[in-house]
Design an enzyme around this catalytic site. Sequence first.
Site, PDB file in Angstrom:
ATOM      1  N   GLU A 165       1.866  -9.720   6.841  1.00 16.35           N
ATOM      2  CA  GLU A 165       2.696  -9.334   7.986  1.00 16.35           C
ATOM      3  C   GLU A 165       2.571 -10.325   9.136  1.00 16.35           C
ATOM      4  O   GLU A 165       2.918 -10.009  10.286  1.00 16.35           O
ATOM      5  CB  GLU A 165       2.329  -7.910   8.429  1.00 16.35           C
ATOM      6  CG  GLU A 165       2.597  -6.904   7.324  1.00 16.35           C
ATOM      7  CD  GLU A 165       2.391  -5.460   7.748  1.00 16.35           C
ATOM      8  OE1 GLU A 165       1.913  -5.215   8.870  1.00 16.35           O
ATOM      9  OE2 GLU A 165       2.719  -4.571   6.948  1.00 16.35           O
ATOM     10  N   ASP A 193      -4.274   0.698  11.450  1.00 12.25           N
ATOM     11  CA  ASP A 193      -3.829   1.420  10.257  1.00 12.25           C
ATOM     12  C   ASP A 193      -4.927   1.242   9.211  1.00 12.25           C
ATOM     13  O   ASP A 193      -5.104   0.135   8.679  1.00 12.25           O
ATOM     14  CB  ASP A 193      -2.487   0.867   9.738  1.00 12.25           C
ATOM     15  CG  ASP A 193      -2.026   1.596   8.470  1.00 12.25           C
ATOM     16  OD1 ASP A 193      -2.695   2.569   8.065  1.00 12.25           O
ATOM     17  OD2 ASP A 193      -0.992   1.188   7.892  1.00 12.25           O
ATOM     18  N   GLU A 195      -3.672   5.192  12.164  1.00 11.85           N
ATOM     19  CA  GLU A 195      -2.749   5.601  11.093  1.00 11.85           C
ATOM     20  C   GLU A 195      -3.537   5.786   9.800  1.00 11.85           C
ATOM     21  O   GLU A 195      -4.449   4.998   9.505  1.00 11.85           O
ATOM     22  CB  GLU A 195      -1.699   4.491  10.937  1.00 11.85           C
ATOM     23  CG  GLU A 195      -0.645   4.744   9.884  1.00 11.85           C
ATOM     24  CD  GLU A 195       0.307   3.542   9.812  1.00 11.85           C
ATOM     25  OE1 GLU A 195       0.544   2.885  10.839  1.00 11.85           O
ATOM     26  OE2 GLU A 195       0.790   3.262   8.707  1.00 11.85           O
ATOM     27  N   ASP A 227       1.205   8.273   7.535  1.00 15.85           N
ATOM     28  CA  ASP A 227       2.133   7.364   6.833  1.00 15.85           C
ATOM     29  C   ASP A 227       2.192   7.815   5.373  1.00 15.85           C
ATOM     30  O   ASP A 227       3.093   8.563   4.979  1.00 15.85           O
ATOM     31  CB  ASP A 227       1.655   5.919   6.996  1.00 15.85           C
ATOM     32  CG  ASP A 227       2.387   4.943   6.085  1.00 15.85           C
ATOM     33  OD1 ASP A 227       3.450   5.304   5.553  1.00 15.85           O
ATOM     34  OD2 ASP A 227       1.909   3.791   5.888  1.00 15.85           O
ATOM     35  N   SER A 246       0.875  -1.188   0.000  1.00 17.64           N
ATOM     36  CA  SER A 246       0.000   0.000   0.000  1.00 17.64           C
ATOM     37  C   SER A 246       0.907   1.231   0.000  1.00 17.64           C
ATOM     38  O   SER A 246       0.979   1.978   0.966  1.00 17.64           O
ATOM     39  CB  SER A 246      -0.911  -0.009   1.224  1.00 17.64           C
ATOM     40  OG  SER A 246      -0.175   0.051   2.421  1.00 17.64           O
ATOM     41  N   LYS A 298       6.694  -0.502  14.567  1.00 20.86           N
ATOM     42  CA  LYS A 298       5.622  -1.295  13.965  1.00 20.86           C
ATOM     43  C   LYS A 298       6.317  -2.298  13.066  1.00 20.86           C
ATOM     44  O   LYS A 298       6.920  -1.921  12.063  1.00 20.86           O
ATOM     45  CB  LYS A 298       4.727  -0.343  13.176  1.00 20.86           C
ATOM     46  CG  LYS A 298       3.574  -0.985  12.495  1.00 20.86           C
ATOM     47  CD  LYS A 298       2.662   0.039  11.843  1.00 20.86           C
ATOM     48  CE  LYS A 298       2.800  -0.028  10.347  1.00 20.86           C
ATOM     49  NZ  LYS A 298       1.603   0.443   9.633  1.00 20.86           N
ATOM     50  N   HIS A 315       8.476  -1.180   9.532  1.00 16.61           N
ATOM     51  CA  HIS A 315       8.818  -2.123   8.461  1.00 16.61           C
ATOM     52  C   HIS A 315       7.965  -1.829   7.227  1.00 16.61           C
ATOM     53  O   HIS A 315       7.158  -0.903   7.232  1.00 16.61           O
ATOM     54  CB  HIS A 315       8.542  -3.547   8.954  1.00 16.61           C
ATOM     55  CG  HIS A 315       7.060  -3.807   9.178  1.00 16.61           C
ATOM     56  ND1 HIS A 315       6.506  -5.046   9.223  1.00 16.61           N
ATOM     57  CD2 HIS A 315       6.019  -2.943   9.352  1.00 16.61           C
ATOM     58  CE1 HIS A 315       5.204  -4.960   9.408  1.00 16.61           C
ATOM     59  NE2 HIS A 315       4.882  -3.693   9.500  1.00 16.61           N
ATOM     60  N   LYS A 327       9.378   5.259   7.593  1.00 15.92           N
ATOM     61  CA  LYS A 327       9.810   4.109   6.793  1.00 15.92           C
ATOM     62  C   LYS A 327      11.013   4.572   5.974  1.00 15.92           C
ATOM     63  O   LYS A 327      10.853   5.377   5.025  1.00 15.92           O
ATOM     64  CB  LYS A 327       8.696   3.679   5.838  1.00 15.92           C
ATOM     65  CG  LYS A 327       7.468   3.057   6.511  1.00 15.92           C
ATOM     66  CD  LYS A 327       6.346   2.968   5.496  1.00 15.92           C
ATOM     67  CE  LYS A 327       5.207   2.080   5.949  1.00 15.92           C
ATOM     68  NZ  LYS A 327       4.022   2.239   5.068  1.00 15.92           N
ATOM     69  N   HIS A 340      -3.101  -6.179   2.404  1.00 10.90           N
ATOM     70  CA  HIS A 340      -2.157  -7.185   2.910  1.00 10.90           C
ATOM     71  C   HIS A 340      -2.775  -8.570   3.079  1.00 10.90           C
ATOM     72  O   HIS A 340      -2.121  -9.483   3.586  1.00 10.90           O
ATOM     73  CB  HIS A 340      -1.584  -6.739   4.264  1.00 10.90           C
ATOM     74  CG  HIS A 340      -0.740  -5.510   4.168  1.00 10.90           C
ATOM     75  ND1 HIS A 340      -0.304  -4.830   5.266  1.00 10.90           N
ATOM     76  CD2 HIS A 340      -0.242  -4.853   3.088  1.00 10.90           C
ATOM     77  CE1 HIS A 340       0.416  -3.780   4.874  1.00 10.90           C
ATOM     78  NE2 HIS A 340       0.471  -3.778   3.561  1.00 10.90           N
ATOM     79  N   GLU A 351      -4.662  -2.902   9.131  1.00 14.69           N
ATOM     80  CA  GLU A 351      -3.915  -3.477  10.268  1.00 14.69           C
ATOM     81  C   GLU A 351      -4.643  -3.257  11.592  1.00 14.69           C
ATOM     82  O   GLU A 351      -5.075  -2.138  11.884  1.00 14.69           O
ATOM     83  CB  GLU A 351      -2.522  -2.819  10.352  1.00 14.69           C
ATOM     84  CG  GLU A 351      -1.713  -3.028   9.090  1.00 14.69           C
ATOM     85  CD  GLU A 351      -0.419  -2.212   9.059  1.00 14.69           C
ATOM     86  OE1 GLU A 351       0.071  -1.816  10.129  1.00 14.69           O
ATOM     87  OE2 GLU A 351       0.077  -1.974   7.950  1.00 14.69           O
TER      88      GLU A 351
HETATM   89  C1  PEP Z   1       3.547  -1.195   6.529  1.00 15.19           C
HETATM   90  C2  PEP Z   1       2.593  -0.720   5.743  1.00 15.19           C
HETATM   91  O1  PEP Z   1       2.270  -1.324   4.566  1.00 15.19           O
HETATM   92  P1  PEP Z   1       3.088  -1.221   3.195  1.00 15.19           P
HETATM   93  O2  PEP Z   1       4.494  -1.590   3.501  1.00 15.19           O
HETATM   94  O3  PEP Z   1       2.379  -2.192   2.299  1.00 15.19           O
HETATM   95  O4  PEP Z   1       2.965   0.207   2.752  1.00 15.19           O
HETATM   96  C3  PEP Z   1       1.797   0.463   6.088  1.00 15.19           C
HETATM   97  O5  PEP Z   1       0.922   0.883   5.321  1.00 15.19           O
HETATM   98  O6  PEP Z   1       2.009   1.048   7.147  1.00 15.19           O
HETATM   99 MG    MG Z   2       0.400   2.548   6.857  1.00  9.94          MG
END
Ligand code: PEP
Ligand code: MG
Length: 424
Positions: free
Chosen positions: A206, A243, A286, A313, A44, A389, A366, A338, A156, A165
Amino acid sequence: MNITSIKKVSGRQIFDSRGTPTVEATVELQNGLTACASVPSGASTGQYEACELRDGGKEYQGKGVEKAVSNINGKINSALQGKCIFGQQELDQTMIALDGTDNKSRLGANAILAVSLACAKAGAKASNMEFYRYLGGMDGVTLPVPMMNILNGGAHASNNVDIQEFMIRPVGAQSFREAMKIGTEVYHQLKKVLHSKGLSTTVGDEGGFAPDLEDDEQALQLLVEAIEGAGYQPGKEVNIAIDAAASEWFQNGKYFFPKKKKELTREELISYFERFCEKYPVVSIEDPLGEEDFPGFTEITRQIGNKVQIVGDDLFVTNPKRLQKGIEQQSANAILIKPNQIGSLSETMLSIRLAQQNGYQTIISHRSGETEDTSIADISVALNAGQIKTGAPARTDRVCKYNRLLKIEQLLGDAAVYPSSRSR
Ligand SMILES: C=C(OP(=O)(O)O)C(=O)O
Ligand SMILES: [Mg+2]
């Protein structure tokens, strides 16, 4: 030639936890020391993330990363050879200038980040230091609260749950070690609860369970049941984070749940989340709204930001410029970090510091496609991020980060701090 200068940088194509090609880099110093790092990949992904360079053509459905790898072996290797390994800022800036684009699309953020992290690890080795200590010095002592994603939906998982999530946060623990004990107990209890209701215990990307449910709210009920069943108090010892990954839902000014085929306005979506926070121990949301919807973020933060963590995010994509805009518009009170969204270690650290200086909470994260690289664990402690996370406490691509944190906590000994709600 200094013995701690770079002799060679090399790259290779490896595979992530979804079986998709990704990049690994090795840095070799003149003294013979080597260090290796690999980068993850999202599903995503935010529209404003730095560019993950992928090959065209048929190989792995056009998902190969051989171009990014050849950029490491060619241009990046030539530019970094002979440079001092301790100048992380200069090494990253050299690669950023060599790339020359705003989003790292020439060399690839995947190529640059793999080398950036490998350089930092090589610097740590050359200093005879643990990676977290090299990055954070004596001040990096805070173990993060793990946000364990134990029920997966959205992009996911192939179930019918729209929210991506559902995470548990063992805030009542007094150490990271105890947080892992609590988190894994709740995870195992959730499996029992699902089994007893005839629901599927297959897992998503995940490592969290991915059952088909009546609605997304049922996921919250199941989490509460699992927390209680494991012997903990929901809201006190273990609370819940979600999330929504709502950028995935945004269409023509409205929000559309693709699995439940339901359409909501921005206001209806905000009320939907508010109800969750009133009825369940949900303390963190999130991406409750889409990556373009700064005003919507500002509105939800105004309404519930005093008691709920509102995390950007896709909204911020670890980018200091987008974060600055969010700070000015009071669009959130926390940022997800990230490293591969921005594409270098020093820019990642800049975003974390900018957030901290402005009173934002920071969560190191992650990606849904992961490797066995554990850099994010060290980064979280080094910069006292406070939260991490990294998926379910199951599946090695996730657990390796948790296991690294267990080791760091032991190495820190009495200096280790866990942000427990019990000691507040
Ligand atoms: C970890 C996530 O998913 P992705 O790595 O698929 O963006 C997220 O959206 O926070
Ligand atoms: Mg996210």
